[in-house]
Design a protein around this motif. Sequence first.
Motif, PDB file in Angstrom:
ATOM      1  N   VAL A  48      -2.228  -4.159   6.549  1.00 17.06           N
ATOM      2  CA  VAL A  48      -3.370  -3.389   6.060  1.00 17.06           C
ATOM      3  C   VAL A  48      -2.822  -2.502   4.944  1.00 17.06           C
ATOM      4  O   VAL A  48      -1.830  -1.808   5.132  1.00 17.06           O
ATOM      5  CB  VAL A  48      -3.994  -2.514   7.178  1.00 17.06           C
ATOM      6  CG1 VAL A  48      -5.073  -1.601   6.613  1.00 17.06           C
ATOM      7  CG2 VAL A  48      -4.548  -3.386   8.282  1.00 17.06           C
ATOM      8  N   VAL A  49      -3.452  -2.545   3.779  1.00 14.83           N
ATOM      9  CA  VAL A  49      -3.007  -1.760   2.630  1.00 14.83           C
ATOM     10  C   VAL A  49      -4.000  -0.630   2.405  1.00 14.83           C
ATOM     11  O   VAL A  49      -5.210  -0.842   2.428  1.00 14.83           O
ATOM     12  CB  VAL A  49      -2.908  -2.633   1.363  1.00 14.83           C
ATOM     13  CG1 VAL A  49      -2.422  -1.813   0.180  1.00 14.83           C
ATOM     14  CG2 VAL A  49      -1.995  -3.821   1.590  1.00 14.83           C
ATOM     15  N   VAL A  50      -3.486   0.580   2.211  1.00 14.44           N
ATOM     16  CA  VAL A  50      -4.350   1.729   1.934  1.00 14.44           C
ATOM     17  C   VAL A  50      -3.961   2.322   0.585  1.00 14.44           C
ATOM     18  O   VAL A  50      -2.779   2.368   0.246  1.00 14.44           O
ATOM     19  CB  VAL A  50      -4.276   2.784   3.070  1.00 14.44           C
ATOM     20  CG1 VAL A  50      -2.925   3.449   3.131  1.00 14.44           C
ATOM     21  CG2 VAL A  50      -5.355   3.827   2.915  1.00 14.44           C
ATOM     22  N   ASP A  51      -4.962   2.720  -0.196  1.00 14.92           N
ATOM     23  CA  ASP A  51      -4.678   3.324  -1.492  1.00 14.92           C
ATOM     24  C   ASP A  51      -5.832   4.232  -1.893  1.00 14.92           C
ATOM     25  O   ASP A  51      -6.962   4.039  -1.464  1.00 14.92           O
ATOM     26  CB  ASP A  51      -4.470   2.258  -2.559  1.00 14.92           C
ATOM     27  CG  ASP A  51      -3.620   2.757  -3.720  1.00 14.92           C
ATOM     28  OD1 ASP A  51      -3.239   3.950  -3.736  1.00 14.92           O
ATOM     29  OD2 ASP A  51      -3.326   1.961  -4.626  1.00 14.92           O
ATOM     30  N   GLU A  52      -5.520   5.214  -2.734  1.00 14.57           N
ATOM     31  CA  GLU A  52      -6.502   6.141  -3.264  1.00 14.57           C
ATOM     32  C   GLU A  52      -6.876   5.676  -4.663  1.00 14.57           C
ATOM     33  O   GLU A  52      -6.021   5.219  -5.415  1.00 14.57           O
ATOM     34  CB  GLU A  52      -5.940   7.565  -3.360  1.00 14.57           C
ATOM     35  CG  GLU A  52      -5.482   8.136  -2.057  1.00 14.57           C
ATOM     36  CD  GLU A  52      -4.093   7.656  -1.641  1.00 14.57           C
ATOM     37  OE1 GLU A  52      -3.301   7.234  -2.507  1.00 14.57           O
ATOM     38  OE2 GLU A  52      -3.818   7.665  -0.447  1.00 14.57           O
ATOM     39  N   ILE A  53      -8.148   5.801  -4.987  1.00 14.15           N
ATOM     40  CA  ILE A  53      -8.640   5.381  -6.288  1.00 14.15           C
ATOM     41  C   ILE A  53      -9.456   6.525  -6.857  1.00 14.15           C
ATOM     42  O   ILE A  53     -10.287   7.105  -6.156  1.00 14.15           O
ATOM     43  CB  ILE A  53      -9.528   4.129  -6.154  1.00 14.15           C
ATOM     44  CG1 ILE A  53      -8.752   3.003  -5.473  1.00 14.15           C
ATOM     45  CG2 ILE A  53     -10.042   3.672  -7.512  1.00 14.15           C
ATOM     46  CD1 ILE A  53      -9.613   2.008  -4.769  1.00 14.15           C
ATOM     47  N   HIS A  54      -9.214   6.852  -8.116  1.00 14.08           N
ATOM     48  CA  HIS A  54      -9.939   7.938  -8.765  1.00 14.08           C
ATOM     49  C   HIS A  54     -10.709   7.351  -9.940  1.00 14.08           C
ATOM     50  O   HIS A  54     -10.144   6.672 -10.781  1.00 14.08           O
ATOM     51  CB  HIS A  54      -8.965   9.020  -9.231  1.00 14.08           C
ATOM     52  CG  HIS A  54      -8.046   9.459  -8.133  1.00 14.08           C
ATOM     53  ND1 HIS A  54      -8.455  10.257  -7.100  1.00 14.08           N
ATOM     54  CD2 HIS A  54      -6.757   9.161  -7.888  1.00 14.08           C
ATOM     55  CE1 HIS A  54      -7.455  10.459  -6.270  1.00 14.08           C
ATOM     56  NE2 HIS A  54      -6.415   9.797  -6.720  1.00 14.08           N
ATOM     57  N   PRO A  84     -20.754  12.079 -11.898  1.00 12.89           N
ATOM     58  CA  PRO A  84     -19.645  12.742 -11.211  1.00 12.89           C
ATOM     59  C   PRO A  84     -18.406  11.861 -11.175  1.00 12.89           C
ATOM     60  O   PRO A  84     -18.480  10.647 -11.335  1.00 12.89           O
ATOM     61  CB  PRO A  84     -20.189  12.960  -9.800  1.00 12.89           C
ATOM     62  CG  PRO A  84     -21.225  11.909  -9.625  1.00 12.89           C
ATOM     63  CD  PRO A  84     -21.809  11.669 -10.991  1.00 12.89           C
ATOM     64  N   ARG A  85     -17.286  12.501 -10.968  1.00  9.95           N
ATOM     65  CA  ARG A  85     -16.037  11.770 -10.766  1.00  9.95           C
ATOM     66  C   ARG A  85     -15.883  11.546  -9.276  1.00  9.95           C
ATOM     67  O   ARG A  85     -16.281  12.377  -8.471  1.00  9.95           O
ATOM     68  CB  ARG A  85     -14.869  12.576 -11.313  1.00  9.95           C
ATOM     69  CG  ARG A  85     -14.943  12.722 -12.825  1.00  9.95           C
ATOM     70  CD  ARG A  85     -13.808  13.540 -13.348  1.00  9.95           C
ATOM     71  NE  ARG A  85     -12.561  12.897 -12.996  1.00  9.95           N
ATOM     72  CZ  ARG A  85     -11.390  13.516 -12.987  1.00  9.95           C
ATOM     73  NH1 ARG A  85     -11.311  14.770 -13.281  1.00  9.95           N
ATOM     74  NH2 ARG A  85     -10.299  12.882 -12.667  1.00  9.95           N
ATOM     75  N   PHE A  86     -15.310  10.410  -8.916  1.00  7.60           N
ATOM     76  CA  PHE A  86     -15.140  10.070  -7.517  1.00  7.60           C
ATOM     77  C   PHE A  86     -13.678   9.867  -7.191  1.00  7.60           C
ATOM     78  O   PHE A  86     -12.889   9.420  -8.013  1.00  7.60           O
ATOM     79  CB  PHE A  86     -15.893   8.778  -7.178  1.00  7.60           C
ATOM     80  CG  PHE A  86     -17.364   8.914  -7.233  1.00  7.60           C
ATOM     81  CD1 PHE A  86     -18.066   9.441  -6.171  1.00  7.60           C
ATOM     82  CD2 PHE A  86     -18.066   8.526  -8.360  1.00  7.60           C
ATOM     83  CE1 PHE A  86     -19.437   9.583  -6.226  1.00  7.60           C
ATOM     84  CE2 PHE A  86     -19.428   8.657  -8.429  1.00  7.60           C
ATOM     85  CZ  PHE A  86     -20.123   9.181  -7.356  1.00  7.60           C
ATOM     86  N   SER A  87     -13.342  10.200  -5.975  1.00  2.08           N
ATOM     87  CA  SER A  87     -12.028   9.911  -5.425  1.00  2.08           C
ATOM     88  C   SER A  87     -12.307   9.138  -4.140  1.00  2.08           C
ATOM     89  O   SER A  87     -13.033   9.615  -3.270  1.00  2.08           O
ATOM     90  CB  SER A  87     -11.298  11.215  -5.116  1.00  2.08           C
ATOM     91  OG  SER A  87     -10.106  10.945  -4.438  1.00  2.08           O
ATOM     92  N   SER A  88     -11.798   7.933  -4.045  1.00  2.00           N
ATOM     93  CA  SER A  88     -12.055   7.160  -2.836  1.00  2.00           C
ATOM     94  C   SER A  88     -10.750   6.656  -2.245  1.00  2.00           C
ATOM     95  O   SER A  88      -9.754   6.497  -2.941  1.00  2.00           O
ATOM     96  CB  SER A  88     -12.994   5.992  -3.130  1.00  2.00           C
ATOM     97  OG  SER A  88     -12.426   5.134  -4.078  1.00  2.00           O
ATOM     98  N   THR A  89     -10.761   6.438  -0.972  1.00  4.27           N
ATOM     99  CA  THR A  89      -9.631   5.871  -0.258  1.00  4.27           C
ATOM    100  C   THR A  89     -10.151   4.650   0.469  1.00  4.27           C
ATOM    101  O   THR A  89     -11.194   4.697   1.109  1.00  4.27           O
ATOM    102  CB  THR A  89      -9.057   6.878   0.761  1.00  4.27           C
ATOM    103  OG1 THR A  89      -8.755   8.089   0.074  1.00  4.27           O
ATOM    104  CG2 THR A  89      -7.801   6.344   1.397  1.00  4.27           C
ATOM    105  N   VAL A  90      -9.419   3.564   0.351  1.00  5.88           N
ATOM    106  CA  VAL A  90      -9.847   2.322   0.977  1.00  5.88           C
ATOM    107  C   VAL A  90      -8.670   1.699   1.718  1.00  5.88           C
ATOM    108  O   VAL A  90      -7.531   1.805   1.277  1.00  5.88           O
ATOM    109  CB  VAL A  90     -10.430   1.344  -0.081  1.00  5.88           C
ATOM    110  CG1 VAL A  90      -9.388   0.912  -1.076  1.00  5.88           C
ATOM    111  CG2 VAL A  90     -11.072   0.145   0.572  1.00  5.88           C
ATOM    112  N   ALA A  91      -8.957   1.109   2.866  1.00  4.78           N
ATOM    113  CA  ALA A  91      -7.958   0.362   3.635  1.00  4.78           C
ATOM    114  C   ALA A  91      -8.444  -1.076   3.715  1.00  4.78           C
ATOM    115  O   ALA A  91      -9.553  -1.344   4.166  1.00  4.78           O
ATOM    116  CB  ALA A  91      -7.801   0.946   5.032  1.00  4.78           C
ATOM    117  N   VAL A  92      -7.603  -1.994   3.240  1.00  7.60           N
ATOM    118  CA  VAL A  92      -7.968  -3.401   3.170  1.00  7.60           C
ATOM    119  C   VAL A  92      -7.023  -4.218   4.026  1.00  7.60           C
ATOM    120  O   VAL A  92      -5.805  -4.090   3.917  1.00  7.60           O
ATOM    121  CB  VAL A  92      -7.925  -3.911   1.709  1.00  7.60           C
ATOM    122  CG1 VAL A  92      -8.239  -5.386   1.644  1.00  7.60           C
ATOM    123  CG2 VAL A  92      -8.872  -3.121   0.835  1.00  7.60           C
ATOM    124  N   SER A  93      -7.597  -5.058   4.870  1.00  7.51           N
ATOM    125  CA  SER A  93      -6.839  -5.985   5.699  1.00  7.51           C
ATOM    126  C   SER A  93      -6.878  -7.347   5.021  1.00  7.51           C
ATOM    127  O   SER A  93      -7.925  -7.779   4.558  1.00  7.51           O
ATOM    128  CB  SER A  93      -7.476  -6.082   7.083  1.00  7.51           C
ATOM    129  OG  SER A  93      -7.008  -7.214   7.771  1.00  7.51           O
TER     130      SER A  93
END
Length: 180
Positions: A48-54, A84-93
């Motif tokens: 599972v990979v997790v990363d932050e995206i802005h 608006p600006r967004f900051s998201s975090t996603v976890a992908v399997s």
Amino acid sequence: MSSSSLRTMLRSIRFSVKCVERLALERCPARRATFGRLYLEIPDRCIVVVDEIHIAGPAMVRRRGRVPVGRALEALAPDPRVRPRFSSTVAVSYNRGILELAVNVVPPAQNGDDFILFCVSLVRRMNAFVPGAPWAEQPNDGVLVCDNAFVHTALVDMILDINGVHRLPLSPDSPDFSAI
């Protein structure tokens, strides 16, 4: 390319020359190779990979683009509304797709508390890693690959450990190993 053009390009992606120099100094081919060998040993079904995206809101609408010669460009005009600006975090399997997603409007930016809440929710969707068992016997979605962002704190590591999730920190100079 001139040095002023390079600086302009770096500034447009919010990088400084010092940042690029620091990244070049941190590069370690041996550490990268070690991480690559370990990463390739793990079956995709376990990762599972997790990363932050802005994302800057206005950057989502492009005014210019490239098209084959002879075709008209169908570009969207910039929206006059403030986005608006967004900051998201996603976890992908690799096995099941998106396991967890959190979106925050900036400001306030995502902080360590947001990432802790994200991880608490994520571990409920992951399986416990079995120490000492061969990879063929490991459950799906038991290894978490994440970068070294400032929000990845010791408390996050403790939450992952308590829930049996094996954390594999992404080598700082190996962003290409991240699936996101």
